[in-house]
Design an enzyme around this catalytic site. Structure first.
Site, short mmCIF file in Angstrom:
data_model
loop_
_atom_site.label_atom_id
_atom_site.label_comp_id
_atom_site.label_asym_id
_atom_site.label_seq_id
_atom_site.Cartn_x
_atom_site.Cartn_y
_atom_site.Cartn_z
N GLU A 1 -37.33 75.30 -42.40
CA GLU A 1 -38.21 76.45 -42.58
C GLU A 1 -39.11 76.69 -41.37
O GLU A 1 -40.28 77.04 -41.52
CB GLU A 1 -39.02 76.34 -43.88
CG GLU A 1 -38.15 76.44 -45.13
CD GLU A 1 -38.92 76.78 -46.39
OE1 GLU A 1 -40.13 77.10 -46.29
OE2 GLU A 1 -38.32 76.71 -47.47
N HIS B 1 -44.25 70.45 -49.33
CA HIS B 1 -43.30 69.33 -49.38
C HIS B 1 -43.94 68.10 -48.74
O HIS B 1 -44.79 68.21 -47.85
CB HIS B 1 -42.03 69.66 -48.59
CG HIS B 1 -41.13 70.65 -49.27
ND1 HIS B 1 -39.89 70.31 -49.77
CD2 HIS B 1 -41.29 71.98 -49.52
CE1 HIS B 1 -39.31 71.38 -50.29
NE2 HIS B 1 -40.15 72.41 -50.15
#
Length: 543
Positions: free
Chosen positions: A265, A529
């Protein structure tokens, strides 16, 4: 389309580097002495440092992205008006904060919408120029930085430890990042870059921030025995459970001696530039701007893959394959598999190489069938890349796969993916069996609506909170059904959804074993995360 981002073309499948001849590992006697006469491969010379073959194409893309830039800026700022939970709380605490904030947002929204309408003619021209250029682009860009301190030489008479780090950093454009309750993407990118590239690397050795995983006999890791097969894979049995008293192993910091970093990402062009500039001082070899954008498989890919790979060691070859079956919002990104062959050293004319791959799979919980197909494609691409790039006499030290697979090993809704053949070829140190992790393994996906709350607001606080069962159940994402809804049958003992993986494959004639695993809280309030680190020990497998 993010102006300034280097999109990739040349088809969904592409690789760079000399094709190999041999398939599978060669059982060749090891020699500990380096060879002075062995020819040296220039670091990354076979890899493209520009995504375009011709400078004129690169210049045209700059023009196209310049035409697209005003619309991109306006749309990003329009989406960025949505406040995060932290920004909403701050507005509520300020006197008249809510009224002033709403008035300001209304003015900005009108201005951005007006700019978008005025930009449409130029934007259409920019899009028509941008689209055909994507077919001429290579699928990644390579950056080599001279003068960086080289990696430590490897003496084959001794075991060697390599450290891998994988992290989903959620560096989308700020407006899109708001959908994950994150924002301020350039500022987060600068922080992440500083933490990933410390001034002076820590010497190799024991570190209390990492846990030593269970290991079996001298020729196996746990209960997994490596045997040669058609895929060069393994026959996998259940991993013995560690002691039930084992607690999650959390670290407040990234490992200072990481050899390889795999990020997911990294979509925002400004964030990409910040990361590449900072990481270059520690990791001389970077693969970035990965993915084939434009019209692919009948769909418009406006974002790249978001993958970035950083290495202390020279890259001999690299490749990229795009997933052809992306669906929904995931189809807007060129998700796929990034592969690299790494030169670790030489011994009497034999190359010591490693293989490293990074990926990010389909995200929605209901798309297990799409992920299943992507996993099958990955296994084929991993095998093909290794067969194509491996030479006669190569000694393979490791074969590692990192990434956000978007399924866990505890949710009943992910049962289909948990039993995929991938886990018969690659070993997961955190896994005991399908549907059951090791007791010390914890989830890596946070409850994104709670990432700014006080108990997890700093790396130290998050480490302390997630060390407790109650903290994990409050701030980690809970097991899900196939619909994505919470699983009411999960019970009270769950450890969270572990969707971020570092997998490794048994090697011959070099023996690999997972030595240490850690879950890292360094990105508290800056990602949804937890990064994962793995230390992999490699030693000669001599009778």
């Amino acid at each position: 389309m993010a102006p300034g981002a280097m999109a990739c073309g040349g088809g969904a499948n592409s690789s760079a580097g000399a094709p190999g001849q041999e398939q599978g590992d060669a059982a060749i006697p090891l020699s500990p002495l380096p060879s002075a006469e062995a020819p040296q491969d220039p670091p990354g010379m076979a890899l493209p440092q520009s995504p375009f073959r011709y400078q004129a194409q690169a210049a045209l893309e700059v023009v196209a992205e310049g035409l697209l830039a005003p619309g991109y800026w306006a749309l990003n700022h329009l989406l960025d008006l949505q406040p995060t939970t932290a920004e909403r709380r701050q507005q509520q605490q300020q006197r008249c904060g809510r009224c002033c904030g709403c008035a300001r947002q209304a003015v900005v929204a009108v201005a951005c919408a007006t700019l978008l309408l005025l930009w449409l003619p130029l934007g259409t021209l920019g899009l028509l120029l941008w689209l055909p250029l994507q077919a001429a682009r290579r699928p990644f860009a390579y950056q080599y930085t001279a003068g960086t301190v080289p990696a430590r030489p490897w003496d084959l008479r001794q075991r060697r430890t390599f450290t891998f780090l994988s992290a989903n950093v959620c560096l989308l454009p700020s407006g899109l990042a708001k959908f994950s309750n994150l924002g301020q993407t350039p500022q987060r990118a600068a922080y992440i870059a500083r933490q990933l590239a410390p001034a002076s690397p820590e010497p190799a050795g024991d570190r209390t921030s990492l846990v030593e995983a269970w290991r079996g006999d001298a020729n196996s890791y746990g209960g997994t025995l490596g045997t040669s097969g058609q895929d060069g894979g393994s026959v996998v049995v259940e991993m013995p459970l560690m002691a039930e008293s084992a607690s999650p192993v959390l670290s407040e910091h990234f490992p200072d001696d990481a050899d390889f970093v795999c990020l997911q990402e990294v979509f925002d062009p400004v964030a990409t530039t910040i990361l590449c500039r900072h990481l270059a001082g520690t990791f001389p070899h970077l693969l970035w701007d990965v993915g084939a954008r434009g019209l692919r498989h009948g769909q418009l890919r406006v974002l790249g893959s978001g993958l970035l790979l950083a290495s202390r060691y020279p890259l001999l070859a690299a490749g990229y394959h795009g997933f052809p079956n992306g669906a929904g919002e995931d189809a807007l990104a060129a998700k796929g598999l990034l592969l690299a062959q790494v030169l670790l050293g030489r011994a009497r004319g034999q190359r010591l190489v490693g293989y490293l791959a990074c990926t990010h799979l389909q995200a929605p919980a209901a798309d297990a069938a799409i992920r299943e197909e992507q996993l099958t494609l990955m296994l084929r691409w991993l095998r093909q890349f290794r067969q194509a790039e491996q030479r006669d006499g190569d000694l393979v030290a490791f074969d590692v796969l990192c990434g956000d697979l978007n399924f866990d090993n505890c949710s009943s809704g992910d049962a289909l993916n948990q039993r995929h053949q991938l886990f018969q070829v690659y070993q997961d140190p955190c896994r005991h069996a399908p549907g059951q992790d090791q007791p010390w393994a914890i989830g890596t996906l946070l409850n994104y609506l709670k990432i700014y709350e006080e108990p997890v607001s700093t790396p130290e606080k998050m480490k302390r909170t997630l060390s407790q069962p109650g903290g994990r159940q409050q701030f980690l994402a809970a097991p899900i059904l196939s619909s994505g809804a919470p699983d009411p049958a999960a019970g009270a003992e769950w450890q969270g959804r572990r969707v971020d993986y570092i997998l490794h494959r048994a090697g011959t004639p070099l023996r690999t074993e997972a030595a240490e695993v850690s879950f890292i809280t360094q990105l508290a309030t800056r990602s949804d995360h937890l990064p994962v680190a793995l230390r992999l020990r490699v030693a000669p497998s001599i009778p």
